[in-house]
Structure formats: C-alpha cells, structure tokens
Design an enzyme around this catalytic site. Sequence first.
Site, PDB file in Angstrom:
ATOM      1  N   TYR A 121     -16.931  50.328  18.285  1.00  0.00           N
ATOM      2  CA  TYR A 121     -17.685  49.443  19.180  1.00  0.00           C
ATOM      3  C   TYR A 121     -17.469  47.978  18.788  1.00  0.00           C
ATOM      4  O   TYR A 121     -16.960  47.190  19.596  1.00  0.00           O
ATOM      5  CB  TYR A 121     -19.166  49.811  19.100  1.00  0.00           C
ATOM      6  CG  TYR A 121     -20.063  49.075  20.054  1.00  0.00           C
ATOM      7  CD1 TYR A 121     -19.964  49.262  21.429  1.00  0.00           C
ATOM      8  CD2 TYR A 121     -21.042  48.200  19.591  1.00  0.00           C
ATOM      9  CE1 TYR A 121     -20.807  48.605  22.305  1.00  0.00           C
ATOM     10  CE2 TYR A 121     -21.897  47.543  20.466  1.00  0.00           C
ATOM     11  CZ  TYR A 121     -21.775  47.748  21.821  1.00  0.00           C
ATOM     12  OH  TYR A 121     -22.612  47.098  22.694  1.00  0.00           O
ATOM     13  N   ASP A 122     -17.823  47.646  17.529  1.00  0.00           N
ATOM     14  CA  ASP A 122     -17.734  46.232  17.097  1.00  0.00           C
ATOM     15  C   ASP A 122     -16.337  45.665  17.309  1.00  0.00           C
ATOM     16  O   ASP A 122     -16.159  44.581  17.853  1.00  0.00           O
ATOM     17  CB  ASP A 122     -17.988  46.084  15.589  1.00  0.00           C
ATOM     18  CG  ASP A 122     -19.311  46.655  15.136  1.00  0.00           C
ATOM     19  OD1 ASP A 122     -20.066  47.131  15.983  1.00  0.00           O
ATOM     20  OD2 ASP A 122     -19.566  46.622  13.923  1.00  0.00           O
ATOM     21  N   GLU A 123     -15.344  46.413  16.821  1.00  0.00           N
ATOM     22  CA  GLU A 123     -13.984  45.866  16.841  1.00  0.00           C
ATOM     23  C   GLU A 123     -13.392  45.870  18.245  1.00  0.00           C
ATOM     24  O   GLU A 123     -12.607  45.003  18.597  1.00  0.00           O
ATOM     25  CB  GLU A 123     -13.075  46.626  15.876  1.00  0.00           C
ATOM     26  CG  GLU A 123     -13.409  46.366  14.415  1.00  0.00           C
ATOM     27  CD  GLU A 123     -13.125  44.941  13.949  1.00  0.00           C
ATOM     28  OE1 GLU A 123     -12.858  44.042  14.769  1.00  0.00           O
ATOM     29  OE2 GLU A 123     -13.184  44.719  12.733  1.00  0.00           O
ATOM     30  N   ASP A 159     -36.037  51.125   4.669  1.00  0.00           N
ATOM     31  CA  ASP A 159     -37.463  50.871   4.389  1.00  0.00           C
ATOM     32  C   ASP A 159     -38.142  50.122   5.535  1.00  0.00           C
ATOM     33  O   ASP A 159     -39.298  49.752   5.446  1.00  0.00           O
ATOM     34  CB  ASP A 159     -37.629  50.118   3.065  1.00  0.00           C
ATOM     35  CG  ASP A 159     -36.985  48.728   3.124  1.00  0.00           C
ATOM     36  OD1 ASP A 159     -36.471  48.340   4.204  1.00  0.00           O
ATOM     37  OD2 ASP A 159     -36.990  48.027   2.098  1.00  0.00           O
ATOM     38  N   GLY A 160     -37.411  49.875   6.610  1.00  0.00           N
ATOM     39  CA  GLY A 160     -38.014  49.220   7.779  1.00  0.00           C
ATOM     40  C   GLY A 160     -38.086  47.705   7.645  1.00  0.00           C
ATOM     41  O   GLY A 160     -38.682  47.027   8.488  1.00  0.00           O
TER      42      GLY A 160
END
Length: 315
Positions: free
Chosen positions: A148-150, A209-210
């Site tokens: 996706y990113d590339e 950990d959010g």
Amino acid sequence: MANALITGGAGFIGSHLVERLIKEGWTVGVLDNLSTGSWDNLDLAQGPSLIAKTWDVSVPWPTEKFDIKWDVVVHLASPASPIHYQRLSLETLRVNSRGTENAIEAALRDGARFVYGSTSETYGDPEVSPQPETYWGRVNPVGPRACYDESKRYGEALTMEYWRRTAIDARIIRFFNCYGPRMQLDDGRVVPNFIRQALLGEPLTVYGDGSQTRSFCYVSDTVEAIYRMMTGSKLAGHVINIGNPWEMTIREFAQAVSAAIEVPLQIEYRPLPQDDPTQRRPDIQKAEQLLGWRPVVDLPEGLIKTIRYFRSRVR
Ligand SMILES: NC(=O)c1ccc[n+]([C@@H]2O[C@H](COP(=O)([O-])OP(=O)(O)OC[C@H]3O[C@@H](n4cnc5c(N)ncnc54)[C@H](O)[C@@H]3O)[C@@H](O)[C@H]2O)c1
C-alpha cells in the site's frame, strides 16, 4: 456543473463524493470492481446523471463506452484498510501503479484535470509531527504494509512525472484517517472496530498499549476538500494533506466511542502489528491557504452520525 469520472466511486469516500457531485448537478461516471465497495453505497445517487460500470481499472479502460468527455478524473480506487490491502496485496500494487497510469491517460485523452487520492501512509512511521507535505516519510519498502505505502508513493511519483512532462493538470491529496457512514463493519479499521465491539457490548481491541495517536476526519469534511481540489484553480502539481489535526491516542478514542454509545469502557490489549505508525497528525496549513479548507465536524458530532449508521447493521 461538469463531468467527473470517479474510480472507486462505490467505496466509502467515493460514494459520498459521487452523491455530492450529483446533488450539485454534475454528470458522474464511476468505475469500480467492487473488491471492497458496493453499488448499494450509491443507492442515494441513482438517476440519469450517474453512469456506473463494474470494471477493474488496473486493466485498460472501456473509456469509449462512456461516450462522454470528462472534465475531471478522480482516482480513488484502491483497497484502503490494512486487512483488505494485505489480502489484496498484488491488486493494491497494480491499482496504484497500472491503475493510476490508466486513470492519468484517460484524463490526458480528454484534456481533463487529474486528482490522485493518496494517503498519509506515504509518511510511514514518521519522525516528525505534525507531518507537512514536505516531509519525505519513513517507510519500510519490503514490510507487510509496503504493498500500500510504496504503491501510493509510486502513484504520486507517476502523477508528478506526468504533470512535469505533459500538459496535464494533476493534483495529489494525501488523506489522513477519514471515517463515517458506509465504512465496512469488518474492515479492521479502528473506527468500525470500536463501534461494532461497543454496540455488541464486547471489549474494544487495542493494539499495543494504545498510546499511538491518530486523527479522524469526518467524511463530509473530506468530501468538501476533494471538491475544492477538483474545482480550484492554480493547484496543478500540488500535494495537499487532508485530515483533521485534532490528534488523540487510541486509548482516548476508545473512551470517546464508549461514552458516545453509553457503555462502560472495556479494553482488550493485543500485540502491535509490524510497522504500525506510532503517530499520525496532518499539518493542514497548505489546505487552509490553497483551498480555504479546514474540518468543521468535531468528533462527538461525527461519531453520533457514524454510530447511527452502524446501529442498524450490527446484530
Ligand atoms: N478512508 C481513509 O481513511 C483513507 C485514508 C487514506 C487514503 N485513502 C484513500 O482513499 C481512497 C478511497 O478509500 P476508501 O476508504 O473509500 O476505501 P474503500 O475500500 O471503501 O473504497 C475503494 C474503492 O475502490 C474500489 N477498487 C479497488 N480496487 C479497484 C480496481 N482495481 N478497479 C476498480 N475499483 C477498485 C473498491 O471496490 C472500492 O469501492 C483509496 O485510494 C484510499 O487509499 C482513504
């Protein structure tokens, strides 16, 4: 009033854009292969001004079948959620490479403006916050998100090169997280995930950990920005971030969803996926200056509208 061709117009953002254009009197063509979208999303836009065709835009287009000259081509077709783009990894690479080239060529043929729907994921896991358009990003080119990113980064490079080498008026939007009705309940993105789980009385799944941050832009604000990007003058060759700069941690977002649905906050922690970005916040100064745009829908209001949509769909 003009003619616009929207790829991916049966998807979440695309369908809201199509609806808005039809309301404003445009004639709209949609090409969509329904891999992550549905024609049901366009129920409210039906009428003689909408011409919709099921088509994979990564293969050469049936442009002659439209019999219309487009003024603007907006390329939104691409899986957008990690679950879908990893399931459809090769298709995602193709739609942002070949698909983008097909979309640009179609725009060139008609002398149309071209708008490419890119993503904040081109910034990867950023070292700077907020992220301005001038930041080059920190992306793993071979990781699980690279399809996706590339491919979006390639799509941007292709768009800019066509703009430099041809007469095309091409523009790029980098969307940050957008949410609202018509997101898919099970697409794994945090907004539908939390809303579905809270409506079912289940614990909300938080990865890590959010403490990682995101910023959420309501879909009508996003559509307003696309509209201005499509119609504004002197924007050729510009890349513009579109998103809500109001940044919050995923834990805070879990609290906001539980409060809006009026259920006690319960969280189940799971390991953070590889290459998950730790922070995401758009610098929107360029959008403010060039488009006169900033988001106007705040999170409580957007959440209420989104939850109303999901309530009838969660069983
Ligand atoms: N929603 C967000 O938060 C967000 C954030 C960043 C970028 N974006 C970008 O915005 C665009 C729209 O995203 P969305 O959230 O509406 O996603 P979506 O999955 O709801 O919509 C994408 C649409 O494209 C269609 N499509 C996919 N591949 C295709 C192909 N080869 N040929 C024809 N149609 C194809 C799908 O069927 C779907 O209707 C995407 O390009 C995405 O990368 C979205």
